[in-house]
Design an enzyme around this catalytic site. Structure first.
Site, PDB file in Angstrom:
ATOM      1  N   ALA A  84       0.697  -7.919  -7.312  1.00 44.24           N
ATOM      2  CA  ALA A  84      -0.752  -7.786  -7.281  1.00 44.24           C
ATOM      3  C   ALA A  84      -1.423  -8.580  -8.406  1.00 44.24           C
ATOM      4  O   ALA A  84      -2.406  -9.291  -8.177  1.00 44.24           O
ATOM      5  CB  ALA A  84      -1.135  -6.306  -7.373  1.00 44.24           C
TER       6      ALA A  84
ATOM      7  N   GLU B 152       2.388  -9.852 -19.065  1.00 45.94           N
ATOM      8  CA  GLU B 152       3.536  -9.475 -18.235  1.00 45.94           C
ATOM      9  C   GLU B 152       4.751  -9.224 -19.121  1.00 45.94           C
ATOM     10  O   GLU B 152       5.098 -10.054 -19.967  1.00 45.94           O
ATOM     11  CB  GLU B 152       3.826 -10.585 -17.207  1.00 45.94           C
ATOM     12  CG  GLU B 152       5.165 -10.494 -16.489  1.00 45.94           C
ATOM     13  CD  GLU B 152       5.424  -9.169 -15.777  1.00 45.94           C
ATOM     14  OE1 GLU B 152       4.536  -8.697 -15.037  1.00 45.94           O
ATOM     15  OE2 GLU B 152       6.510  -8.588 -15.972  1.00 45.94           O
TER      16      GLU B 152
ATOM     17  N   MET C 201      12.352 -10.286   0.266  1.00 41.84           N
ATOM     18  CA  MET C 201      11.353 -11.177   0.873  1.00 41.84           C
ATOM     19  C   MET C 201      10.936 -10.870   2.309  1.00 41.84           C
ATOM     20  O   MET C 201      10.259 -11.678   2.935  1.00 41.84           O
ATOM     21  CB  MET C 201      11.820 -12.638   0.779  1.00 41.84           C
ATOM     22  CG  MET C 201      12.174 -13.030  -0.628  1.00 41.84           C
ATOM     23  SD  MET C 201      12.800 -14.694  -0.808  1.00 41.84           S
ATOM     24  CE  MET C 201      14.406 -14.576  -0.065  1.00 41.84           C
TER      25      MET C 201
ATOM     26  N   HIS D  56       9.925   1.330  -2.270  1.00 44.07           N
ATOM     27  CA  HIS D  56       8.602   1.155  -1.684  1.00 44.07           C
ATOM     28  C   HIS D  56       7.606   2.199  -2.200  1.00 44.07           C
ATOM     29  O   HIS D  56       6.656   2.541  -1.504  1.00 44.07           O
ATOM     30  CB  HIS D  56       8.683   1.267  -0.159  1.00 44.07           C
ATOM     31  CG  HIS D  56       9.323   0.097   0.497  1.00 44.07           C
ATOM     32  ND1 HIS D  56       9.545   0.020   1.846  1.00 44.07           N
ATOM     33  CD2 HIS D  56       9.770  -1.068  -0.003  1.00 44.07           C
ATOM     34  CE1 HIS D  56      10.122  -1.133   2.141  1.00 44.07           C
ATOM     35  NE2 HIS D  56      10.263  -1.804   1.036  1.00 44.07           N
TER      36      HIS D  56
ATOM     37  N   GLN E   7       5.290  -5.154   0.674  1.00 46.61           N
ATOM     38  CA  GLN E   7       4.682  -6.284  -0.034  1.00 46.61           C
ATOM     39  C   GLN E   7       3.475  -6.861   0.703  1.00 46.61           C
ATOM     40  O   GLN E   7       2.475  -7.203   0.074  1.00 46.61           O
ATOM     41  CB  GLN E   7       5.692  -7.360  -0.438  1.00 46.61           C
ATOM     42  CG  GLN E   7       6.239  -8.238   0.653  1.00 46.61           C
ATOM     43  CD  GLN E   7       7.040  -9.407   0.053  1.00 46.61           C
ATOM     44  OE1 GLN E   7       6.962  -9.686  -1.139  1.00 46.61           O
ATOM     45  NE2 GLN E   7       7.819 -10.080   0.871  1.00 46.61           N
TER      46      GLN E   7
HETATM   47  C1  FAD Z   1      14.503  -4.403  -4.949  1.00 43.39           C
HETATM   48  C2  FAD Z   1      13.253  -4.349  -4.125  1.00 43.39           C
HETATM   49  C3  FAD Z   1      13.292  -4.735  -2.796  1.00 43.39           C
HETATM   50  C4  FAD Z   1      12.143  -4.740  -2.011  1.00 43.39           C
HETATM   51  N1  FAD Z   1      12.185  -5.289  -0.766  1.00 43.39           N
HETATM   52  C5  FAD Z   1      11.028  -5.550  -0.119  1.00 43.39           C
HETATM   53  C6  FAD Z   1      10.997  -6.398   1.024  1.00 43.39           C
HETATM   54  O1  FAD Z   1      11.991  -7.014   1.415  1.00 43.39           O
HETATM   55  N2  FAD Z   1       9.814  -6.538   1.673  1.00 43.39           N
HETATM   56  C7  FAD Z   1       8.671  -5.932   1.244  1.00 43.39           C
HETATM   57  O2  FAD Z   1       7.640  -6.084   1.881  1.00 43.39           O
HETATM   58  N3  FAD Z   1       8.668  -5.163   0.136  1.00 43.39           N
HETATM   59  C8  FAD Z   1       9.805  -4.999  -0.571  1.00 43.39           C
HETATM   60  N4  FAD Z   1       9.793  -4.284  -1.744  1.00 43.39           N
HETATM   61  C9  FAD Z   1       8.536  -3.652  -2.184  1.00 43.39           C
HETATM   62  C10 FAD Z   1       7.509  -4.637  -2.738  1.00 43.39           C
HETATM   63  O3  FAD Z   1       8.139  -5.697  -3.424  1.00 43.39           O
HETATM   64  C11 FAD Z   1       6.562  -3.865  -3.660  1.00 43.39           C
HETATM   65  O4  FAD Z   1       5.968  -2.793  -2.957  1.00 43.39           O
HETATM   66  C12 FAD Z   1       5.432  -4.725  -4.202  1.00 43.39           C
HETATM   67  O5  FAD Z   1       5.928  -5.921  -4.734  1.00 43.39           O
HETATM   68  C13 FAD Z   1       4.687  -3.929  -5.245  1.00 43.39           C
HETATM   69  O6  FAD Z   1       3.792  -4.757  -5.947  1.00 43.39           O
HETATM   70  P1  FAD Z   1       2.972  -4.234  -7.212  1.00 43.39           P
HETATM   71  O7  FAD Z   1       2.058  -5.348  -7.620  1.00 43.39           O
HETATM   72  O8  FAD Z   1       2.409  -2.916  -6.916  1.00 43.39           O
HETATM   73  O9  FAD Z   1       4.045  -3.962  -8.357  1.00 43.39           O
HETATM   74  P2  FAD Z   1       5.076  -4.948  -9.016  1.00 43.39           P
HETATM   75  O10 FAD Z   1       5.246  -6.111  -8.137  1.00 43.39           O
HETATM   76  O11 FAD Z   1       6.277  -4.154  -9.397  1.00 43.39           O
HETATM   77  O12 FAD Z   1       4.357  -5.495 -10.340  1.00 43.39           O
HETATM   78  C14 FAD Z   1       4.202  -4.790 -11.545  1.00 43.39           C
HETATM   79  C15 FAD Z   1       4.362  -5.767 -12.710  1.00 43.39           C
HETATM   80  O13 FAD Z   1       3.860  -5.151 -13.883  1.00 43.39           O
HETATM   81  C16 FAD Z   1       4.728  -5.432 -14.962  1.00 43.39           C
HETATM   82  N5  FAD Z   1       4.548  -4.351 -15.940  1.00 43.39           N
HETATM   83  C17 FAD Z   1       4.798  -3.030 -15.771  1.00 43.39           C
HETATM   84  N6  FAD Z   1       4.467  -2.338 -16.882  1.00 43.39           N
HETATM   85  C18 FAD Z   1       3.986  -3.245 -17.768  1.00 43.39           C
HETATM   86  C19 FAD Z   1       3.460  -3.149 -19.088  1.00 43.39           C
HETATM   87  N7  FAD Z   1       3.368  -1.956 -19.725  1.00 43.39           N
HETATM   88  N8  FAD Z   1       3.074  -4.289 -19.725  1.00 43.39           N
HETATM   89  C20 FAD Z   1       3.156  -5.506 -19.086  1.00 43.39           C
HETATM   90  N9  FAD Z   1       3.642  -5.640 -17.830  1.00 43.39           N
HETATM   91  C21 FAD Z   1       4.043  -4.524 -17.185  1.00 43.39           C
HETATM   92  C22 FAD Z   1       6.112  -5.453 -14.324  1.00 43.39           C
HETATM   93  O14 FAD Z   1       7.039  -6.169 -15.114  1.00 43.39           O
HETATM   94  C23 FAD Z   1       5.828  -6.123 -12.990  1.00 43.39           C
HETATM   95  O15 FAD Z   1       5.974  -7.523 -13.065  1.00 43.39           O
HETATM   96  C24 FAD Z   1      10.923  -4.258  -2.558  1.00 43.39           C
HETATM   97  C25 FAD Z   1      10.875  -3.841  -3.897  1.00 43.39           C
HETATM   98  C26 FAD Z   1      12.012  -3.907  -4.691  1.00 43.39           C
HETATM   99  C27 FAD Z   1      11.920  -3.505  -6.126  1.00 43.39           C
END
Ligand code: FAD
Ligand code: NAG
Ligand code: NAG
Ligand code: NAG
Ligand code: NAG
Ligand code: NAG
Ligand code: NAG
Ligand code: NAG
Ligand code: NAG
Ligand code: NAG
Ligand code: NAG
Length: 571
Positions: free
Chosen positions: A57, A77, A136, A494, A540
C-alpha cells in the site's frame, strides 16, 4: 553483478551515452544524485506527507501522491530493496518463495484449534512489502462482498461497479502467450481483462505451465465446477489458471516497488528512509498527527515532520501495533504497559479477518511434478539459461499454477486479533488468529475436503491410495476435522481488518470510509488493515484497489483532512 532493475533502467535512460559498463552502481537516478532520493539518517526533516511502510500500500500511496500533487513525500520502510538484499531470488518466479531477512519472523499464538503448533506468520519487510515476498497470485474478490462493504460503511464508492475503476487503475493485463505455453494448457481470460492496460503493475499468465496442471480442467469439470473466464472479473466460483503479477519484460516479479515506487523516485519529490523503523507517530496537543519518530539502531532517534498528513501503511499486523505504541487503542491494554491514551479506540487490533490454508490431499501421479523437472543441478542450469536467454521455461512459473489441490478457507467467520505486550516496536506483536474456532468454519473445512476428493478422483494420472490424510481419516468426519486442526491448518498470510473501516459514529470501527483514524486528525490507515470487509480470494489485488481508492481521497482533500474543520494549518 546484479544491481536492481530500476537502477539499470534509470541509468540507461538518463546516461546511455556514458560508458555503462564502467559503472557498478548508478550515480544518478532520473538526473539526481542517487543518494538524493534517500533520506539522511539521524537528521530531522520535514515533508508534506510521511508514509509509514513502503510495502504494497505504501508504495502505491507514494507514487500516486507524487504523480497527482506537488507535495514532498517521505516513505519510511523497515526493510530495503529485495533486489539488493536477496540476490535474484525474489525476482525469479520459481525461486520467489526463498527469502532471507525479508520477513518480520512473527509467530502466531498457538491454540487448541491448531494442534498447539507454533506457526510462523509471514509479512514482507522490504520495499514492495508483502508484494515483494508473496508468490504473486493476482485475483480479485467477488461482487457481493464489495456491495456489502459499501452498505456496512455507508459509502457507495465501495460497491463493486464503482470500485472496479480502482482495481483497473493499477494493472496492465496481458493475455497468455500460447506460442510459449504447452498446447494443452490454455488459460482463459475475459474481454474485460483485456481492456485493463493503463496501470503499471503487470498481470499475466506465466510462459510455462506445469504438465500436471493440464489435468485440472477435466478433474474440476468432473466434480461439477464450471470454467470461469478469469479470476479478476468478479466471479471466483469455478476453475481456471491463475494470473500472476509478473513483469512481461524479463518475466520477473512485478511488485509495488517495481511498478509504483521505483518509477516515482525519479520525480525528485520522493525521499526514502530504508532500513528505518518508525517507533511512534507524534501528535500535537490538538491531537493532530505532526510527524513520526524513527528508530535506527546505533543512532539517536530522530523525527520527520509531516505538514499535511501521516499515512500508516504498516500492514495488518503492524499498523495496529504502531497505533497502540502511538497511544491509540484499547485503554486497558495500554494502561497495563504504561502507555497514555490520545484516542481510546477499543477495537484497534480486533476483528481480524483471515483466510487459512487447511492442508490438502496428497497422492502420486504418473506425470512429472515441477520439483521433479528441476531435481538435478543440470536441470537447474538449463532452466536458468532458458529463463535468461529466452524468458521461457519452468523458472517463469512459481511452481503451483493449477493442479495443486490445496484447500483454502476464504470468507471465514472466525475472528482473531493483534495486540502488544511490550512498548518496544522491535518486539513482536501478539497475534491470535483463532482459525476454525467457529462451527461454520469447521463444517466448511470438512466439506471442502469432500469436494476435493470428488475432484481428484477424476484425475486419470493419479496412482495408488491417498497418502496424507489416508483413506481411514478421509472416511470419517470427526477424524478428518481433528486431522485438519492438528496437521492441516496453517497461514496463507492474508490477515486484514485489524484497523477496521466503519461508518461515521461506529464505535467498533477504527477508521472512517476515507481511512481517517477516529479521535485524531491528519492520520489515515491505508493498507490491508483498514478494509471494511475481506473479499474472498487473495488479498493483494484487494490491497492495490483499496489503496487507489483511499489515495484519491487524500489527494482530493488536499492534505487538510481535519474532521472538525479546524482550518489552522501546521507548518
Ligand atoms: C508469504 C505471503 C504470501 C502471500 N501470497 C499472496 C498471493 O500470492 N497473492 C495475493 O494476492 N496475496 C498474497 N499475500 C497477501 C498480500 O501480499 C498482502 O495482503 C498485501 O501485500 C498486504 O499489503 P499491506 O500494504 O497491507 O502490507 P505489507 O505489504 O505487509 O506492507 C507493510 C510494510 O510496512 C513495513 N513496516 C511495518 N512496520 C513498520 C515500522 N514500524 N516502520 C517502518 N516500516 C514498517 C513492513 O516492512 C512492510 O514493508 C501473501 C502474503 C504473504 C506474506
Ligand atoms: C531532532 O528533533 C528532536 C525533537 O525535536 C530533538 O530532540 C533532536 O535533538 C533533534 N535532532 C537533531 C540531530 O537535530
Ligand atoms: C518539527 O516540528 C516540531 C514541532 O512542531 C518543531 O519543534 C521542529 O522544529 C520541527 N522540525 C523540523 C525539522 O522542522
Ligand atoms: C504543480 O506545480 C506546477 C507549477 O507551479 C503547476 O503548474 C501544476 O498545476 C501543479 N500541479 C498540481 C497537481 O498541483
Ligand atoms: C499435456 O502435455 C504434457 C506435455 O507437454 C503432458 O506431460 C501431459 O500429460 C499432458 N496432459 C494431459 C491432460 O494429457
Ligand atoms: C476455457 O474455456 C473453454 C471454453 O469455454 C473451456 O472448454 C476450457 O475448459 C476453459 N479452460 C480453462 C482452463 O478454464
Ligand atoms: C484510561 O485508563 C486510565 C488509567 O487506567 C484512566 O485514568 C482513564 O480514565 C482511562 N481513560 C478512558 C478514556 O477510559
Ligand atoms: C541468479 O544469480 C545467480 C548468482 O547468484 C546466477 O548464478 C544465476 O544465473 C542467476 N539466475 C538468473 C535466472 O538470472
Ligand atoms: C509477547 O508476545 C510475543 C509474541 O507472541 C512472545 O513471543 C513473547 O514471549 C511475549 N512476551 C511476554 C513478556 O509475554
Ligand atoms: C492413517 O493415518 C493415521 C494418522 O497418521 C494413522 O494413525 C493410521 O494408522 C493410518 N491408517 C492407515 C490405514 O494407514
Ligand atoms: C470550515 O471553516 C471555514 C473557515 O472558518 C468556513 O469558511 C467553512 O464554511 C467551514 N466549512 C464547513 C463545512 O463547516
Amino acid at each position: 553483478m546484479h544491481s536492481g532493475r530500476w537502477h539499470l533502467k534509470y541509468f540507461v535512460l538518463s546516461f546511455c551515452s556514458i560508458a555503462v559498463q564502467a559503472q557498478w552502481f548508478p550515480q544518478f537516478i532520473g538526473g539526481h544524485l542517487t543518494g538524493t532520493s534517500f533520506g539522511i539518517p539521524g537528521r530531522n526533516a520535514t515533508y508534506d506527507y510521511v508514509i509509514i511502510g513502503g510495502r504494497t500500500a505504501g508504495s502505491v500511496v507514494a507514487a500516486r501522491l507524487v504523480e497527482g500533487t506537488n507535495a514532498t513525500v517521505a516513505v519510511v520502510e523497515a526493510g530495503t530493496f529485495y533486489e539488493l538484499s536477496n540476490g535474484n531470488l525474489s525476482q525469479v518466479p520459481y525461486y520467489s518463495q526463498q527469502y532471507s531477512g525479508l520477513d518480520w519472523q512473527s509467530h502466531i499464538e498457538s491454540g487448541m484449534f491448531t494442534g498447539n503448533r507454533p506457526l510462523h506468520y509471514a509479512q514482507g519487510k522490504n520495499l514492495g512489502g508483502s508484494s515483494g515476498r508473496n508468490p504473486m497470485l493476482y485475483n480479485r474478490g467477488t461482487k457481493g462482498p464489495y456491495d456489502l462493504w459499501a452498505e456496512e460503511v455507508g459509502d457507495n464508492s465501495y460497491r463493486w461497479d464503482n470500485f472496479f475503476l480502482f482495481f483497473e487503475k493499477s494493472i496492465n493485463f496481458t493475455p497468455p502467450d500460447m506460442t510459449l505455453r504447452a498446447a494443452n494448457a490454455s488459460a482463459n481470460y475475459s474481454t474485460q481483462a483485456q481492456q485493463e492496460k493503463s496501470g503499471p503493475l503487470h498481470v499475466h499468465y506465466p510462459n510455462y505451465a506445469q504438465p500436471i496442471s493440464s489435468y485440472g480442467p477435466e478433474a474440476y469439470a468432473g466434480a461439477g465446477f464450471s470454467p470461469v473466464q478469469d479470476f479478476i472479473s468478479g466471479d471466483l466460483n469455478g476453475y481456471n489458471y491463475f494470473a500472476f503479477a509478473i513483469d512481461l519484460d524479463g518475466n520477473t516479479r512485478s511488485s509495488a516497488e517495481t511498478a509504483f515506487f521505483s518509477p516515482a523516485m525519479s520525480s525528485g519529490r520522493l525521499t526514502v528512509y530504508q532500513s528505518s523503523t518508525v517507533r511512534k507517530i507524534l501528535f500535537d496537543r490538538n491531537k493532530r498527527a505532526i510527524g513520526v519518530e524513527i528508530d535506527l539502531p546505533g543512532l539517536q532517534p530522530y523525527d520527520l515532520n509531516a505538514t499535511k498528513e501521516v499515512i500508516l501503511s504498516a500492514g495488518a499486523l503492524r499498523s495496529p501495533q504502531l497505533l497502540m505504541l502511538s497511544e491509540i487503542g484499547l485503554n486497558a491494554t495500554m494502561s497495563q504497559l504504561g502507555i497514555p491514551t490520545v484516542s481510546a479506540l477499543d477495537f484497534v487490533g480486533q476483528n481480524m479477518h483471515d483466510s487459512c490454508a487447511i492442508g490438502g490431499i496428497s497422492f502420486q501421479m504418473t506425470t512429472p511434478s515441477q520439483t521433479s523437472i528441476l531435481s538435478t543441478e543440470e536441470d537447474r542450469i538449463k532452466a536458468d539459461e532458458q529463463f535468461r536467454v529466452s524468458g521461457t521455461g519452468p523458472l517463469t512459473n512459481i511452481g503451483a499454477d493449477f493442479a495443486s489441490v490445496n484447500v483454502i478457507l476464504v470468507a471465514t467467520t472466525s475472528r482473531g486479533h493483534v495486540t502488544i505486550n511490550s512498548t518496544n516496536v522491535f518486539d513482536q506483536p501478539v497475534i491470535k488468529t483463532n482459525w476454525l474456532s467457529t462451527i461454520a468454519d469447521q463444517e466448511v473445512a470438512v466439506d471442502a475436503y469432500r469436494r476435493v476428493l470428488s475432484t481428484v478422483e477424476n484425475i486419470e494420472a493419479r496412482v495408488g491410495d491417498y497418502t496424507a490424510p489416508n483413506s481411514t481419516i478421509l472416511s470419517d468426519n470427526t477424524l478428518l476435522l481433528q486431522y485438519i486442526q492438528d496437521e492441516g491448518v496453517g497461514p496463507i498470510h492474508h490477515a486484514s481488518i485489524t484497523c477496521r473501516m466503519g461508518r461515521e459514529g461506529d464505535a467498533t470501527a477504527v477508521v472512517d470510509p476515507k481511512g481517517r483514524v477516529s479521535g485524531v486528525q491528519r492520520l489515515r490507515v491505508i493498507d490491508s488493515s483498514s478494509f471494511g470487509f475481506t473479499p474472498p480470494g487473495h488479498t493483494q489485488a484487494a490491497t492495490y484497489g483499496h489503496t487507489e481508492k483511499l489515495v484519491t481521497d487524500v489527494i482530493r482533500d488536499g492534505g487538510y483532512a481535519d474532521r472538525w474543520n479546524e482550518t489552522v494549518g501546521m507548518g
